[in-house]
Scaffold this motif. Structure first.
Motif, PDB file in Angstrom:
ATOM      1  N   ALA A  98       0.554  -7.736  -3.274  1.00  0.00           N
ATOM      2  CA  ALA A  98       0.129  -6.926  -4.420  1.00  0.00           C
ATOM      3  C   ALA A  98       1.261  -6.825  -5.443  1.00  0.00           C
ATOM      4  O   ALA A  98       1.031  -6.939  -6.646  1.00  0.00           O
ATOM      5  CB  ALA A  98      -0.283  -5.535  -3.942  1.00  0.00           C
ATOM      6  N   TYR A 131       1.022  -5.632  -9.123  1.00  0.00           N
ATOM      7  CA  TYR A 131       0.577  -4.258  -8.872  1.00  0.00           C
ATOM      8  C   TYR A 131       1.769  -3.434  -8.420  1.00  0.00           C
ATOM      9  O   TYR A 131       2.330  -3.662  -7.344  1.00  0.00           O
ATOM     10  CB  TYR A 131      -0.528  -4.232  -7.818  1.00  0.00           C
ATOM     11  N   SER A 132       2.138  -2.488  -9.249  1.00  0.00           N
ATOM     12  CA  SER A 132       3.294  -1.657  -8.910  1.00  0.00           C
ATOM     13  C   SER A 132       2.866  -0.211  -8.661  1.00  0.00           C
ATOM     14  O   SER A 132       3.694   0.684  -8.613  1.00  0.00           O
ATOM     15  CB  SER A 132       4.316  -1.716 -10.046  1.00  0.00           C
ATOM     16  N   GLY A 133       1.572   0.010  -8.530  1.00  0.00           N
ATOM     17  CA  GLY A 133       1.083   1.376  -8.297  1.00  0.00           C
ATOM     18  C   GLY A 133       1.444   1.861  -6.907  1.00  0.00           C
ATOM     19  O   GLY A 133       1.914   1.112  -6.060  1.00  0.00           O
ATOM     20  N   ARG A 134       1.209   3.161  -6.687  1.00  0.00           N
ATOM     21  CA  ARG A 134       1.599   3.755  -5.410  1.00  0.00           C
ATOM     22  C   ARG A 134       0.409   3.940  -4.473  1.00  0.00           C
ATOM     23  O   ARG A 134       0.563   4.197  -3.306  1.00  0.00           O
ATOM     24  CB  ARG A 134       2.241   5.120  -5.654  1.00  0.00           C
ATOM     25  N   THR A 135      -0.801   3.816  -5.027  1.00  0.00           N
ATOM     26  CA  THR A 135      -1.973   4.145  -4.229  1.00  0.00           C
ATOM     27  C   THR A 135      -2.778   2.892  -3.915  1.00  0.00           C
ATOM     28  O   THR A 135      -3.723   2.558  -4.608  1.00  0.00           O
ATOM     29  CB  THR A 135      -2.865   5.155  -4.994  1.00  0.00           C
ATOM     30  N   SER A 136      -2.366   2.219  -2.856  1.00  0.00           N
ATOM     31  CA  SER A 136      -3.093   0.995  -2.504  1.00  0.00           C
ATOM     32  C   SER A 136      -4.251   1.295  -1.577  1.00  0.00           C
ATOM     33  O   SER A 136      -5.084   0.447  -1.321  1.00  0.00           O
ATOM     34  CB  SER A 136      -2.146  -0.004  -1.850  1.00  0.00           C
ATOM     35  N   ILE A 140     -12.288   3.722  -0.113  1.00  0.00           N
ATOM     36  CA  ILE A 140     -12.907   3.352  -1.391  1.00  0.00           C
ATOM     37  C   ILE A 140     -11.978   2.473  -2.209  1.00  0.00           C
ATOM     38  O   ILE A 140     -12.356   1.958  -3.240  1.00  0.00           O
ATOM     39  CB  ILE A 140     -13.339   4.594  -2.210  1.00  0.00           C
ATOM     40  N   ARG A 141     -10.738   2.337  -1.795  1.00  0.00           N
ATOM     41  CA  ARG A 141      -9.853   1.393  -2.468  1.00  0.00           C
ATOM     42  C   ARG A 141      -9.056   0.659  -1.400  1.00  0.00           C
ATOM     43  O   ARG A 141      -8.317   1.266  -0.638  1.00  0.00           O
ATOM     44  CB  ARG A 141      -8.903   2.107  -3.422  1.00  0.00           C
ATOM     45  N   LEU A 142      -9.263  -0.645  -1.368  1.00  0.00           N
ATOM     46  CA  LEU A 142      -8.568  -1.460  -0.373  1.00  0.00           C
ATOM     47  C   LEU A 142      -8.143  -2.768  -1.020  1.00  0.00           C
ATOM     48  O   LEU A 142      -8.796  -3.255  -1.943  1.00  0.00           O
ATOM     49  CB  LEU A 142      -9.509  -1.800   0.792  1.00  0.00           C
ATOM     50  N   TYR A 143      -7.092  -3.356  -0.512  1.00  0.00           N
ATOM     51  CA  TYR A 143      -6.688  -4.680  -0.976  1.00  0.00           C
ATOM     52  C   TYR A 143      -7.772  -5.689  -0.621  1.00  0.00           C
ATOM     53  O   TYR A 143      -8.533  -5.497   0.332  1.00  0.00           O
ATOM     54  CB  TYR A 143      -5.399  -5.113  -0.269  1.00  0.00           C
TER      55      TYR A 143
END
Lengths: 204, 555
Positions: free
Chosen positions: B77, B82-87, B58-61
């Motif tokens: 990213a 984008y510095s989040g952990r959940t790519s 449900i979440r993809l680059y």
């Protein structure tokens, strides 16, 4: 008490205030707010006076007031002599910040997050908030981290809102415990994905 | 307990399913994997087991981030801020199996999906070992078939309930090369453990089970002075008395039997039976000669030359098809005692590799009938020790190429008795295991009555849909895994386990004999230097005294 930053000079709506930051002629030299005091995403408190408590707000935009802008005509005094011949003219230059109200603190200390019922008046004093005050404002009745005002902020159409929220979350993260930071990271990550990857075509 | 791997999102698309979201950073949430969530039942906290059936990103680059294979999309990213952990974020659809009720020995479905936000944990190995299998490994009647596919080797052993396999029958369905005879052999090994000591007969039309003769040497199966036995019966080693063949068997066995011939056969058959009854009191002791005589007499009695022709044609067919005596399966007097074919702690492999398919079917029908009758009579106390129908223990019969013995849309000699055993065998202790690579060609009723299923890789869509129809215990999503299974991986479902699961079949103790021929290896060996030289030497006529002698002998 945090540093006094300025005063409310206008309100565009019930929650959108315009604050004029004090210049060097308005407060003592050592109390002149520096740019980091009124940076984007900073928490501020707006005094309501009397028994009405405080409005808590967030700085979400900055503007510069400069009457000289667009005035291309000749001047009687050169730029470097304005201080001597027309000091009032210099005083008309100001830094204005937009503040979005995100909550209310009653004199009893009771905290409400979201759109406050009360509105600030003109000339109401705007002060910075200490880390302890920010932490207290975000403590829910169950002792956990509370950010009930976030949806109100995200409903705004201002193009800077998402960036401001990220800065606010970054500022807040530094004040929290590790467990609370993990909770905050979930929100931060989601917003980051929406703002940084979503517009490029990432699945949301 | 470790950290939860996800949180419940809400009810799933179908009843008894729910959705949960997980970043699954360690890639542990595979299809078929088991997860648990807590629920309070009657004041007690229970762990509800659920199986992951679907996994959706449900979440993809954006696709473009992967445009250059030399560049890591995470780097792109990071470059755009984008510095989040959940790519990556996944939505899993899980099917609720239920919480395990110790008293009931089964799962109880809570009939309500978990609340939104309920933590979802990976089910731990000890819990799974406890609740998935009906029996503990090494317990009496446990068949340790392998381990749970989604877990590392040996961590969650899969032990099936062999009593359920025998009493409610088994089907092993797989494409060629998926490992069905391997799996069947592992099952046989398990059934021959000292804790089970089964009496097994394998109908082996292709001679794939000859390596089971190594069973007596498998030390893993020894215990308390017990050592399993194996008997391999080549065609002709097992004797079937012709008298046990029914009229329908003969009609099926003889080629191109016309209605007239069938009529003559019916009359002659009854005459032969009557002769047998007069001779020894039993109707099933007639010999081929007696039947031939009866047919001849039928022909002579008929005034019509057409009938005489039918009798002669029938005789010719009988003599050319039903051969009796030494080297043949059918015999006038002898028949292999059931207690020799089927004995606890012994596997008997009946090879039928050089036998015509119709003859195979008749042999199997006659044998199954005999076994069923023996168990029925023994169970009902109608026979005593020493009687040829005395069989004082339950038996298990494994039939390879089962679609040849219970074909879809056709009623052949074996269909009736197979259905009878499948329906009533439980009462009399006759268990059947059907093995087939073409479930599409297998009778639907027969397949659906096999209450334990070992399903291995099936690619053919017709076969897949047949399995879907015939195997109710396995959910649609798990069956979608069938084409993706690799050799030695099986879905085990039904009565012998508490819930369907993906299992890695353990290595065999005995050598595998069912592997296909390696043609290139044999060609290369044939053309190998020494072999070519040897053949040239042998085919040179003047260098061989024997051949030379023949040359001069021709005059």
């Amino acid at each position: 008490m945090g540093l006094s930053l300025g005063k409310v000079v206008k309100a565009d709506s019930h929650i959108h205030y315009l604050c004029q930051i004090y210049g060097r002629h308005e407060v003592k030299a050592d109390s002149v707010p520096q740019p980091h005091h009124y940076a984007l995403g900073n928490f501020v408190q707006i005094g309501l006076g009397g028994e009405n408590g405080l409005i808590i707000g967030l700085i979400y935009d900055t503007m510069l007031l400069n009457p000289d802008f667009g005035n291309l005509g000749p001047r009687l005094s050169p730029e470097h002599e304005l201080k001597i011949f027309a000091p009032d003219y210099l005083n008309e230059r100001a830094v204005l910040v937009r503040i979005a109200a995100v909550g209310h603190v009653a004199p009893s200390g009771e905290i409400f997050q979201g759109v406050p019922r009360l509105a600030a008046s003109s000339d109401a004093e705007v002060r910075e908030m200490s880390p302890a005050q920010i932490r207290e404002f975000h403590r829910g009745s169950d002792g956990g981290l509370h950010l009930a005002y976030l949806p109100v902020l995200l409903r705004q159409t201002d193009p800077l809102i998402y960036d401001m929220v990220q800065m606010m979350l970054g500022q807040l993260a530094g004040l929290l415990s590790e467990a609370q930071r993990a909770e905050l990271d979930v929100i931060s990550d989601e917003l980051l994905w929406r703002t940084q990857i979503g517009p490029l075509g990432g699945t949301q | 307990m470790s950290q939860p791997l996800g949180r419940a999102k809400g009810p799933g698309p179908r009843p008894h399913t729910f959705l949960f979201v997980s970043a699954d950073a360690d890639q542990t949430l595979k299809i078929g994997e088991f997860v648990v969530y807590p629920v309070r039942v009657d004041g007690r906290e229970q762990q509800v087991l659920a199986r992951i059936n679907e996994r959706e990103a449900i979440r993809l680059y954006p696709d473009g981030f992967s445009a250059d294979p030399t560049v890591d999309p995470n780097r792109i990213a990071a470059m755009v801020g984008y510095s989040g952990r959940t790519s990556e974020l996944f939505q899993m659809t899980a099917e609720v199996i239920g919480y395990y009720d110790e008293a009931l020995g089964d799962f109880v479905n809570p009939r309500i999906p978990p609340r939104v936000g309920t933590p979802i944990w990976l089910a731990d190995n000890a819990y799974l070992s406890h609740v998935l299998s009906r029996r503990r490994v090494d317990e009496q009647g446990a068949g340790s078939m392998g381990w749970l596919l989604s877990r590392p080797r040996g961590e969650v052993p899969v032990a099936i309930d062999l009593a359920a396999v025998v009493s409610t029958h088994l089907a092993i369905i797989a494409s060629t090369g998926a490992g069905k005879s391997y799996t069947a052999s592992v099952l046989i090994e398990e059934m021959l453990r000292p804790t089970t000591r089964a009496a097994i007969l394998i109908i082996d039309p292709h001679g794939e089970y000859s390596t089971l003769n190594e069973i007596p040497n498998a030390r893993e199966l020894y215990g308390d002075g017990y050592r399993p036995e194996a008997r391999i019966y080549a065609p002709g080693d097992v004797r079937i008395r012709v008298g046990t063949l029914e009229q329908g068997d003969l009609r099926y066995l003889l080629p191109n039997v016309s209605e007239r011939m069938s009529y003559v056969l019916g009359r002659a058959y009854r005459t032969a039976e009557a002769a047998s009854r007069r001779r020894c009191g039993e109707a099933d002791r007639w010999t081929r000669a007696e039947l031939e005589d009866a047919i001849e007499k039928e022909g002579e009695n008929e005034a019509d030359s057409f009938d005489r022709g039918s009798a002669n044609a029938l005789l010719w067919r009988l003599r050319s098809t039903v051969r009796t005596g030494a080297g043949h399966i059918f015999d006038d007097q002898e028949q292999t005692p059931l207690e020799e074919l089927l004995r606890p702690g012994r596997v008997s492999v009946m090879q039928l590799s050089q036998v015509d398919s119709r003859e195979q079917q008749v042999i199997v029908a006659a044998l199954l009938r005999r076994i069923f009758t023996a168990r029925l009579r023994t169970k009902n106390g109608q026979v005593d020790e020493g009687d040829e129908f005395y069989l004082p223990y339950p038996v298990f019969i494994l039939i390879e190429e089962a679609h040849n013995f219970a074909p879809s849309g056709e009623d052949i000699v074996t269909t009736g008795i197979l259905k009878k055993i499948l329906a009533e065998g439980r009462k009399f202790g006759v268990g059947v295991g059907l093995i087939s690579q073409r479930p599409g060609k297998l009778d639907s009723d027969v397949l659906s009555q096999c209450n334990t299923q070992f399903l291995m890789r099936i690619v053919n869509p017709v076969d897949q849909s047949k399995v879907r129809e015939g195997v109710e215990a396995v959910g649609r999503e798990l069956l979608d895994e069938l084409p993706a299974l690799t050799k030695g991986q099986a879905i085990i479902s039904g009565a012998a386990v508490n819930t369907p699961m993906l299992c890695q079949i353990r290595p065999r103790y005995t050598t595998h004999g069912g592997a296909g021929a390696d043609a290139p290896e044999e060609w290369v060996r044939y053309m190998g230097g020494s072999n070519v030289a040897r053949r040239q030497r042998e085919s040179a006529p003047l260098q061989q005294p024997g051949r030379r002698a023949r040359l001069f002998k021709s005059e």
